[in-house]
Motif scaffolding. Structure first.
Motif, PDB file in Angstrom:
ATOM      1  N   UNK A 130      -4.399  -1.433  -2.986  1.00 14.62           N
ATOM      2  CA  UNK A 130      -3.785  -2.025  -1.899  1.00 14.62           C
ATOM      3  C   UNK A 130      -2.953  -3.331  -2.148  1.00 14.62           C
ATOM      4  N   UNK A 131      -3.389  -3.785  -3.194  1.00 19.40           N
ATOM      5  CA  UNK A 131      -2.741  -5.136  -3.617  1.00 19.40           C
ATOM      6  C   UNK A 131      -1.235  -4.855  -4.042  1.00 19.40           C
ATOM      7  N   UNK A 132      -1.290  -3.671  -4.938  1.00 27.40           N
ATOM      8  CA  UNK A 132       0.227  -3.272  -5.555  1.00 27.40           C
ATOM      9  C   UNK A 132       1.165  -2.800  -4.548  1.00 27.40           C
ATOM     10  N   UNK A 133       0.461  -2.126  -3.426  1.00 30.50           N
ATOM     11  CA  UNK A 133       1.243  -1.373  -2.240  1.00 30.50           C
ATOM     12  C   UNK A 133       1.785  -2.726  -1.413  1.00 30.50           C
TER      13      UNK A 133
ATOM     14  N   UNK B  53      -7.794   8.830  -4.425  1.00 30.01           N
ATOM     15  CA  UNK B  53      -6.722   9.759  -5.110  1.00 30.01           C
ATOM     16  C   UNK B  53      -5.520   9.642  -4.222  1.00 30.01           C
ATOM     17  N   UNK B  54      -5.708   9.962  -2.887  1.00 33.24           N
ATOM     18  CA  UNK B  54      -4.404   9.864  -2.043  1.00 33.24           C
ATOM     19  C   UNK B  54      -3.726   8.514  -1.737  1.00 33.24           C
ATOM     20  N   UNK B  55      -4.590   7.404  -1.999  1.00 36.68           N
ATOM     21  CA  UNK B  55      -3.970   6.266  -1.523  1.00 36.68           C
ATOM     22  C   UNK B  55      -3.162   5.771  -3.269  1.00 36.68           C
ATOM     23  N   UNK B  56      -3.764   6.178  -4.203  1.00 38.33           N
ATOM     24  CA  UNK B  56      -3.060   6.071  -5.400  1.00 38.33           C
ATOM     25  C   UNK B  56      -1.880   6.862  -5.747  1.00 38.33           C
ATOM     26  N   UNK B  57      -1.748   8.058  -5.169  1.00 39.64           N
ATOM     27  CA  UNK B  57      -0.470   8.532  -5.446  1.00 39.64           C
ATOM     28  C   UNK B  57       0.520   8.233  -4.593  1.00 39.64           C
ATOM     29  N   UNK B  58       0.016   7.983  -3.263  1.00 39.22           N
ATOM     30  CA  UNK B  58       1.146   7.252  -2.271  1.00 39.22           C
ATOM     31  C   UNK B  58       1.802   5.826  -2.896  1.00 39.22           C
ATOM     32  N   UNK B  59       0.781   5.098  -3.686  1.00 41.85           N
ATOM     33  CA  UNK B  59       1.249   3.980  -4.202  1.00 41.85           C
ATOM     34  C   UNK B  59       2.446   4.316  -5.421  1.00 41.85           C
ATOM     35  N   UNK B  60       1.777   5.090  -6.095  1.00 48.39           N
ATOM     36  CA  UNK B  60       2.800   5.684  -7.372  1.00 48.39           C
ATOM     37  C   UNK B  60       4.174   6.168  -6.787  1.00 48.39           C
ATOM     38  N   UNK B  61       4.067   6.768  -5.719  1.00 46.94           N
ATOM     39  CA  UNK B  61       5.247   7.331  -5.078  1.00 46.94           C
ATOM     40  C   UNK B  61       6.217   6.441  -4.557  1.00 46.94           C
ATOM     41  N   UNK B  62       5.630   5.183  -4.125  1.00 42.50           N
ATOM     42  CA  UNK B  62       6.368   3.966  -3.337  1.00 42.50           C
ATOM     43  C   UNK B  62       6.305   4.377  -1.996  1.00 42.50           C
ATOM     44  N   UNK B  63       5.541   5.018  -1.557  1.00 38.49           N
ATOM     45  CA  UNK B  63       5.288   4.984   0.001  1.00 38.49           C
ATOM     46  C   UNK B  63       4.244   4.044   0.139  1.00 38.49           C
ATOM     47  N   UNK B  64       4.458   2.610   0.307  1.00 38.82           N
ATOM     48  CA  UNK B  64       3.709   1.480   0.376  1.00 38.82           C
ATOM     49  C   UNK B  64       3.054   1.480   1.548  1.00 38.82           C
ATOM     50  N   UNK B  65       3.630   1.481   2.733  1.00 42.69           N
ATOM     51  CA  UNK B  65       3.107   1.146   3.928  1.00 42.69           C
ATOM     52  C   UNK B  65       2.013   2.554   4.103  1.00 42.69           C
ATOM     53  N   UNK B  66       2.414   3.605   4.050  1.00 44.77           N
ATOM     54  CA  UNK B  66       1.266   4.739   4.213  1.00 44.77           C
ATOM     55  C   UNK B  66       0.288   4.360   2.993  1.00 44.77           C
ATOM     56  N   UNK B  67       0.415   3.772   2.037  1.00 46.27           N
ATOM     57  CA  UNK B  67      -0.668   3.703   0.909  1.00 46.27           C
ATOM     58  C   UNK B  67      -1.633   2.724   1.390  1.00 46.27           C
ATOM     59  N   UNK B  68      -0.888   1.554   2.291  1.00 48.81           N
ATOM     60  CA  UNK B  68      -1.871   0.483   2.885  1.00 48.81           C
ATOM     61  C   UNK B  68      -2.781   1.136   3.863  1.00 48.81           C
ATOM     62  N   UNK B  69      -2.142   1.862   4.807  1.00 49.84           N
ATOM     63  CA  UNK B  69      -2.633   2.553   5.816  1.00 49.84           C
ATOM     64  C   UNK B  69      -4.164   3.242   5.184  1.00 49.84           C
ATOM     65  N   UNK B  70      -3.739   4.138   4.553  1.00 49.18           N
ATOM     66  CA  UNK B  70      -4.785   4.977   3.902  1.00 49.18           C
ATOM     67  C   UNK B  70      -5.770   4.149   2.987  1.00 49.18           C
TER      68      UNK B  70
END
Length: 203
Positions: A61-64, A20-37
């Motif tokens: 991860x792919x979207x990010x 859920x955290x990774x998905x939210x980060x991707x939606x918010x456009x926080x792509x590097x954080x998303x990739x890390x998580x």
């Protein structure tokens, strides 16, 4: 999601929150954080043998990665997720991921690369009678045509999407498609029609 991860009593519970955290980060456009998580969660998902979570995390991860401009890496990761969904015979998930890959490629400027994936997603949603998602595909195709400079086709696809939505009702998507149509009209110089459509989208 952060609170849930902090108090998780075991790895499966932690993993659910991490996805859920990774998905939210991707939606918010926080792509590097998303990739890390997502990478950290992916390790745990594979360790636990949670194949559904692995597939979803690969998609996120792919979207990010596409969001970061990592075209080849992002596309390859998305295709791995799509292949996993196909192996599980999960057609709805496959269609969503194909749509997301196509949209991600359009956002990177790769219009030519998205057509195959749009067609595959459209075939699945047409076959299942999912009118709302057919409209979503038509909206993405409108962006595809705008990117290629074919404004007449873009306007036609946006109007097709609105026609589909008139029978189902999806206010959020209808607003998005109306904005797409307004953009197409603006691009071809019809400022008055574009302004009228923009006002409709904001209502």
């Amino acid at each position: 999601a952060n609170d849930g991860m902090a108090i998780a009593s075991d790895k499966p519970e932690w993993l659910r929150c991490a996805v859920l955290q990774a998905d939210v980060l991707q939606i918010e456009g926080r792509f590097q954080e998303c990739c890390d998580k997502a990478e950290a969660a992916l390790h745990t998902a594979r360790e636990l043998g949670e194949t559904v979570a692995v597939t979803r995390l690969l998609s996120i991860l792919g979207r990010a990665k596409l969001g970061l401009g990592l075209h080849d890496e992002g596309k390859a990761t998305m295709l791995t997720a799509i292949e996993a969904a196909m192996q599980d015979d999960d057609r709805p998930t496959e269609a969503i991921m194909l749509h997301n890959l196509a949209w991600g490629l359009i956002e990177t400027g790769d219009a030519a690369g998205c057509e195959e994936y749009l067609s595959r997603a459209a075939a699945i949603w047409t076959g299942s009678g999912n009118t709302v998602m057919q409209a979503r595909i038509a909206d993405v195709r409108a962006h595809f045509h705008m990117l290629n400079g074919d404004l007449e086709a873009a306007e036609r696809m946006a109007r097709d999407a609105l026609s589909l939505l008139a029978t189902t009702g999806d206010p959020v998507l209808e607003c998005d498609v109306t904005a797409t149509l307004a953009t197409a009209c603006l691009e071809r110089g019809d400022n008055r029609q574009a302004e009228t459509l923009a006002e409709t989208a904001l209502e």
